[in-house]
Write a protein that holds these residues in place. Sequence first.
Motif, PDB file in Angstrom:
ATOM      1  N   GLY A  61       0.814  -1.210   0.000  1.00  0.00           N
ATOM      2  CA  GLY A  61       0.000   0.000   0.000  1.00  0.00           C
ATOM      3  C   GLY A  61       0.846   1.259   0.000  1.00  0.00           C
ATOM      4  N   ASP A  62       2.105   1.178   0.486  1.00  0.00           N
ATOM      5  CA  ASP A  62       2.986   2.343   0.518  1.00  0.00           C
ATOM      6  C   ASP A  62       3.582   2.650  -0.850  1.00  0.00           C
ATOM      7  N   ARG A  63       3.530   1.722  -1.737  1.00  0.00           N
ATOM      8  CA  ARG A  63       4.184   1.870  -3.042  1.00  0.00           C
ATOM      9  C   ARG A  63       3.665   3.082  -3.828  1.00  0.00           C
ATOM     10  N   PRO A  64       2.360   3.290  -3.987  1.00  0.00           N
ATOM     11  CA  PRO A  64       1.886   4.445  -4.747  1.00  0.00           C
ATOM     12  C   PRO A  64       2.286   5.767  -4.104  1.00  0.00           C
ATOM     13  N   ALA A  65       2.299   5.821  -2.777  1.00  0.00           N
ATOM     14  CA  ALA A  65       2.683   7.067  -2.111  1.00  0.00           C
ATOM     15  C   ALA A  65       4.146   7.391  -2.395  1.00  0.00           C
ATOM     16  N   GLU A  66       5.008   6.376  -2.380  1.00  0.00           N
ATOM     17  CA  GLU A  66       6.411   6.601  -2.694  1.00  0.00           C
ATOM     18  C   GLU A  66       6.571   7.047  -4.137  1.00  0.00           C
ATOM     19  N   SER A  67       5.818   6.408  -5.029  1.00  0.00           N
ATOM     20  CA  SER A  67       5.887   6.757  -6.444  1.00  0.00           C
ATOM     21  C   SER A  67       5.437   8.196  -6.671  1.00  0.00           C
ATOM     22  N   THR A  68       4.378   8.612  -5.969  1.00  0.00           N
ATOM     23  CA  THR A  68       3.894   9.978  -6.090  1.00  0.00           C
ATOM     24  C   THR A  68       4.919  10.958  -5.537  1.00  0.00           C
ATOM     25  N   LEU A  69       5.576  10.610  -4.440  1.00  0.00           N
ATOM     26  CA  LEU A  69       6.581  11.486  -3.853  1.00  0.00           C
ATOM     27  C   LEU A  69       7.762  11.664  -4.804  1.00  0.00           C
ATOM     28  N   VAL A  70       8.236  10.584  -5.408  1.00  0.00           N
ATOM     29  CA  VAL A  70       9.336  10.660  -6.360  1.00  0.00           C
ATOM     30  C   VAL A  70       8.907  11.481  -7.563  1.00  0.00           C
ATOM     31  N   SER A  71       7.714  11.255  -8.041  1.00  0.00           N
ATOM     32  CA  SER A  71       7.202  11.988  -9.185  1.00  0.00           C
ATOM     33  C   SER A  71       7.102  13.477  -8.875  1.00  0.00           C
ATOM     34  N   SER A  72       6.659  13.810  -7.686  1.00  0.00           N
ATOM     35  CA  SER A  72       6.572  15.212  -7.281  1.00  0.00           C
ATOM     36  C   SER A  72       7.953  15.855  -7.212  1.00  0.00           C
ATOM     37  N   ASN A  73       8.923  15.121  -6.676  1.00  0.00           N
ATOM     38  CA  ASN A  73      10.298  15.629  -6.638  1.00  0.00           C
ATOM     39  C   ASN A  73      10.867  15.768  -8.041  1.00  0.00           C
ATOM     40  N   ASP A  74      10.576  14.792  -8.904  1.00  0.00           N
ATOM     41  CA  ASP A  74      11.024  14.877 -10.296  1.00  0.00           C
ATOM     42  C   ASP A  74      10.465  16.125 -10.964  1.00  0.00           C
ATOM     43  N   HIS A  75       9.192  16.395 -10.738  1.00  0.00           N
ATOM     44  CA  HIS A  75       8.574  17.573 -11.348  1.00  0.00           C
ATOM     45  C   HIS A  75       9.243  18.852 -10.868  1.00  0.00           C
ATOM     46  N   ARG A  76       9.558  18.934  -9.599  1.00  0.00           N
ATOM     47  CA  ARG A  76      10.245  20.136  -9.084  1.00  0.00           C
ATOM     48  C   ARG A  76      11.619  20.294  -9.717  1.00  0.00           C
ATOM     49  N   VAL A  77      12.343  19.192  -9.813  1.00  0.00           N
ATOM     50  CA  VAL A  77      13.682  19.228 -10.414  1.00  0.00           C
ATOM     51  C   VAL A  77      13.589  19.644 -11.877  1.00  0.00           C
ATOM     52  N   PHE A  78      12.647  19.063 -12.611  1.00  0.00           N
ATOM     53  CA  PHE A  78      12.526  19.390 -14.027  1.00  0.00           C
ATOM     54  C   PHE A  78      12.003  20.809 -14.241  1.00  0.00           C
ATOM     55  N   ARG A  79      11.147  21.282 -13.370  1.00  0.00           N
ATOM     56  CA  ARG A  79      10.692  22.683 -13.486  1.00  0.00           C
ATOM     57  C   ARG A  79      11.850  23.642 -13.215  1.00  0.00           C
TER      58      ARG A  79
END
Length: 185
Positions: A2-20
Amino acid sequence: MGDRPAESTLVSSNDHRVFRALGLSLRLAAIPLCAASLWVMATDEQANESYGKVEFSNLPGLRYMVCVGAVSLGYSVVSILFACLRCVNNDWFFFISDQVVAYLMVTSGSAVAEVLYLAHEGDRQTSWSEACSYYGRFCDRTKVSLALHSAALLCFIALFLVSSYTLFSKFEAPSVSDSSKGVGE
């Protein structure tokens, strides 16, 4: 699990900040490159006692690069404002407009490269002689402007890749349907 999607969303959010942040840095880097290329080309002229004066405005390919350079510079400034203010749907806007600007820069850079080639080599079939031996400073400044233009183009190519990632990472990959199982059974 159940923690997997939350981790994926957190990484994705960090990726978006880095790419922005990367996108903003590239937009900022493009401004001085576009401005320098524009200034060098727009002030490019040389007089020769035997053959007269040549200016960038005498050659359509060079005029085109000046126009595209001005558009690229203006777009860079406006896109930074849009990125900071987030006043439009930035992802689609950047995805489309970064491509358009990159394509324009490719075409104008190609036009200038052709002019430089003819200025250096001439064209024997049409009886054009080379001109850079008479207008060396003009050709050298044109090369500098083209090099700066090419560096700005690399920024816009990277921006296109960043804007593509930023836009399309929001969507899930299409699922593969298991329709092949029903056919064979």
